[in-house]
Design an enzyme around this catalytic site. Structure first.
Site, PDB file in Angstrom:
ATOM      1  CG  ASP A   1      -2.135   0.948   0.969  1.00  0.00           C
ATOM      2  OD1 ASP A   1      -2.046   1.800   0.053  1.00  0.00           O
ATOM      3  OD2 ASP A   1      -3.158   0.847   1.680  1.00  0.00           O
TER       4      ASP A   1
HETATM    5  C1  BGC Z   1      -4.952   3.350   0.026  1.00  0.00           C
HETATM    6  C2  BGC Z   1      -5.074   2.397  -1.150  1.00  0.00           C
HETATM    7  C3  BGC Z   1      -4.881   3.150  -2.439  1.00  0.00           C
HETATM    8  C4  BGC Z   1      -3.518   3.842  -2.401  1.00  0.00           C
HETATM    9  C5  BGC Z   1      -3.191   4.626  -3.656  1.00  0.00           C
HETATM   10  C6  BGC Z   1      -3.685   4.176  -0.034  1.00  0.00           C
HETATM   11  O1  BGC Z   1      -3.713   5.191   0.910  1.00  0.00           O
HETATM   12  O2  BGC Z   1      -5.004   2.626   1.232  1.00  0.00           O
HETATM   13  O3  BGC Z   1      -6.331   1.772  -1.119  1.00  0.00           O
HETATM   14  O4  BGC Z   1      -4.987   2.290  -3.534  1.00  0.00           O
HETATM   15  O5  BGC Z   1      -3.495   4.747  -1.299  1.00  0.00           O
HETATM   16  O6  BGC Z   1      -3.949   5.788  -3.721  1.00  0.00           O
END
Ligand code: BGC
Length: 666
Positions: free
Chosen positions: A223
């Site tokens: 993530d």
């Molecule tokens: C989120 C993800 C997301 C990623 C990219 C993170 O903060 O938890 O779900 O895909 O950011 O934006």
């Protein structure tokens, strides 16, 4: 371009390859490789274009209903259509992989991201996610299964540890990932949190389960900023860190030269990134011209229609032609609030205005429909705006419709809700309006369960619109006026209040979240312990009435198939969602009162009857045994329950299971 293998790359190139390029791309190693572009989902495309001057622009895209709403459709067909339509948005914007879907279980009603997730039930979440992924990938766009795993709250999400026993992990929190993996997603994303003390990004055991047991053959990425130690993460099997982090990269290079990560370990990650790059290149060849924006809007509207849940109706709905209506609540019409949706990385930049429910009702009813916002919401609070006008209108109209809800200041990524009630002003508005008009209908725009206890008994009908996306206005107006028969059912229980939820006491611990309730998540808890709920899992009314009959079981090599009839004894065509639960009649390990193992959504014409057939999976009776470290089915008698909700069981029958095989009870 010749396809490269790890043998064609230097160690420096491989180290670079596993650390991404900027925010949203895999590195092209100076033109040696195609670049893969990833962007957010799951309820629409959220693609950022970063300009040279540092400005970030988000592309405008179709706003589909939130995943909570998609799950309320209980429709594999809707999930697949949403995946296919989303592929169109990706194709139009040169995106190879959509960072979706997320299949985390709704352990607690307060989780700020519940609107992005499917359900409290792993079977429902997994099977719908599987269809969504298949829809997306069949059009040449890759999916990313997230957030792996036990990521069930936002509070202190970067540090907290989810402390969960093995059986609960397997049966509840890992199960949706296991089912969704059957669709062969090209990638998966690890979560931010720790699991039993170890960061998800360094959780070797979790990655092993994903690859070796669930058959996942894609690349795993972090993530965004979930990597603390790139070397530890790579050694555990995390293939790509997102976004690029100079410090982490330098440390990785130094660690490599110090011998802290082997060539074998580096090759394993780099090899999987190469596989991903070439897999996306191949998938790119399958992409056809995106279906038109109009068609995608239609998909958004159809999903909204199937997702809206009629929670309560004393007969006031549907509204007949000529009925005069007083609409209140800022969520009903264009104004300050824009499209109501949850906040964070899933928030779509939508190009249109918010829909105008009073105007849509006026068109359909051919009557006087008045509108007064009565409140505005800012942050987590709502403030009154000339409520007296709304009260007068409600008093003089046949029916009053109050549009209440939450929005991105209350439900968002990065924080959890503080409670599950509507802002006080909204609750008061409902009570004031209901006091002046007994035919008050409340329409709720939100992304996760709300406590309705303060006003539920005072109103005539409650409609769950959810975060219904850009087609939600038309869908809602058609449902309120009876053109469309409501057919959504709840994918999560609506508890009576926060205090009655199973993880109430352990949700917000600062660093360690103990999953003390174990398997007793959602209806598994409420139904086992006979706890009162506001609306049970699987509940949803229709303008039609359905009668169930004639249950027959067929036991064969593949397991159990159930057949029954659903008759529509009303004068309007309707769709009914039937649910199959199993209940072990005796057991040597704890089993919840019932577990969902199948479902079907069936169109039944007015006065007609349809035979419904649902095949239960071969492992429908199994539980995860920590004594044998594997799935196990105990011999015994199992009851099969066919329900219109988890609390409205219509038909039952029993089977005998011996050595894993089911047979009819003679
Ligand atoms: C989120 C993800 C997301 C990623 C990219 C993170 O903060 O938890 O779900 O895909 O950011 O934006």
């Amino acid at each position: 371009m010749k396809k490269l293998t790890t043998a064609d790359l230097t160690a420096e190139e491989k180290l670079r390859l596993i650390c991404s390029d900027g925010f949203w791309h895999t590195p092209d190693l100076g033109g040696k490789l195609p670049r893969v572009s990833v962007s957010d989902g799951p309820t629409g495309l959220r693609k950022e274009n970063r300009k040279d001057n540092g400005e970030v622009e988000t592309v405008r895209a179709v706003a589909y209903p939130a995943i909570q709403s998609l799950a309320n459709t209980w429709s594999r067909d809707c999930a697949r259509s949403m995946g296919e339509a989303l592929a169109g948005d990706c194709i139009e914007n040169d995106v190879d992989i959509l960072l979706a879907p997320g299949v985390n279980i709704k352990r607690n009603v307060l989780n700020g991201r519940n609107f992005e997730y499917f359900s409290e039930d792993p079977y429902l979440a997994g099977t719908l996610a599987r269809e969504y992924i298949e829809g997306l990938q069949s059009c040449g766009i890759g999916a990313c299964l997230k957030h792996y795993y036990a990521n069930n709250l936002e509070y202190n999400r970067l540090e907290q540890s989810s402390e969960v026993d093995e059986r609960t992990l397997r049966e509840i929190y890992l199960k949706p990932f296991q089912i969704a993996c059957e669709a062969k997603p090209v990638s998966a994303m690890c979560a931010y949190n720790r699991i039993n003390g170890v960061y998800a990004s360094e959780n070797k055991k979790g990655f092993r389960i994903l690859r070796e047991e669930f058959g996942f053959d894609g690349a795993i990425y972090s993530d965004w900023e979930a990597v603390r130690d790139r070397t530890a993460a790579a050694k555990a099997g995390l293939d790509i860190e997102f976004p690029f982090n100079q410090k982490n990269y330098e440390k990785l290079v130094a660690d490599y030269h110090a011998g802290l990560i082997s060539d074998e370990e580096l090759d394993a990650c780099a090899g999987r990134v190469l596989d991903l790059v070439y897999r996306c290149e191949e998938m790119g060849k399958q992409r056809k011209k995106a279906v038109s924006r109009e068609k995608r809007h239609e998909v958004a509207q159809r999903i909204a229609e199937e997702s809206i849940v009629l929670l309560k109706n004393d007969g006031v709905l549907p509204l007949a032609k000529g009925t005069s209506v007083a609409v209140s609540g800022e969520y009903a019409a264009p104004g300050r609030c824009g499209l109501v949706a949850g906040g964070g990385s899933s928030m779509v930049q939508w190009s249109g205005a918010f829909f105008d429910l009073p105007a849509l009702l006026r068109e359909r009813l051919d009557s006087e429909v008045k509108y007064e916002p009565a409140f505005w919401t800012k942050g987590i609070a709502s403030t009154w705006q000339k409520p007296h006008k709304a009260f007068l209108e409600a008093a003089e109209s046949d029916v009053a419709v109050v549009c209440a809800g939450t929005g991105s200041d209350i439900e968002y990524e990065g924080g959890d809700r503080e409670n599950m009630r509507l802002p006080a002003v909204q609750e008061n508005l409902i009570l004031e309006i209901a006091h002046r008009n007994p035919n008050t209908v409340v329409v709720l725009f939100a992304g996760s369960a709300l406590d309705v206890s303060a006003w539920e008994d005072s109103v005539a009908a409650i409609v769950w619109a959810g975060f219904c996306g850009e087609g939600g206005g038309e869908a809602l107006a058609d449902i309120l006026t009876g053109k469309v028969n409501p057919s959504g059912k709840l994918s999560e229980t609506f508890p009576v209040c926060l205090e009655s939820t199973p993880s109430y006491g352990t949700f917000n611990d600062a660093c360690v979240s103990r999953y003390e309730e174990g398997l007793d998540v959602g209806y598994r808890y409420y139904d086992t312990y006979h706890v009162e709920v506001a609306y049970p899992f699987g509940h949803g009314l229709s303008y039609s009435e359905f009668v169930y009959s004639d249950l027959k079981l067929f036991c064969g090599e593949g397991g159990v198939t159930v057949r029954f009839n659903v008759e529509n004894i009303s004068k309007q065509d309707g769709k009914e969602i039937s649910q199959v639960y199993i209940r072990p009649m005796q057991s040597f390990v704890y089993r919840p009162e019932k577990e969902l193992k199948g479902y079907a959504k069936t169109l039944v014409s007015a006065g007609g009857s349809v035979g419904v057939e649902i095949a239960l999976a071969a492992d429908a009776f199994a539980y995860y045994s920590t004594a044998t470290d594997g799935w196990r089915t105990d011999d015994g008698i199992y009851e099969i329950l066919i329900g219109a909700s988890s609390r409205d069981i219509r038909l039952t029958a029993k089977v005998k299971v011996e050595n894993g095989k089911a047979s009819l009870l003679s």
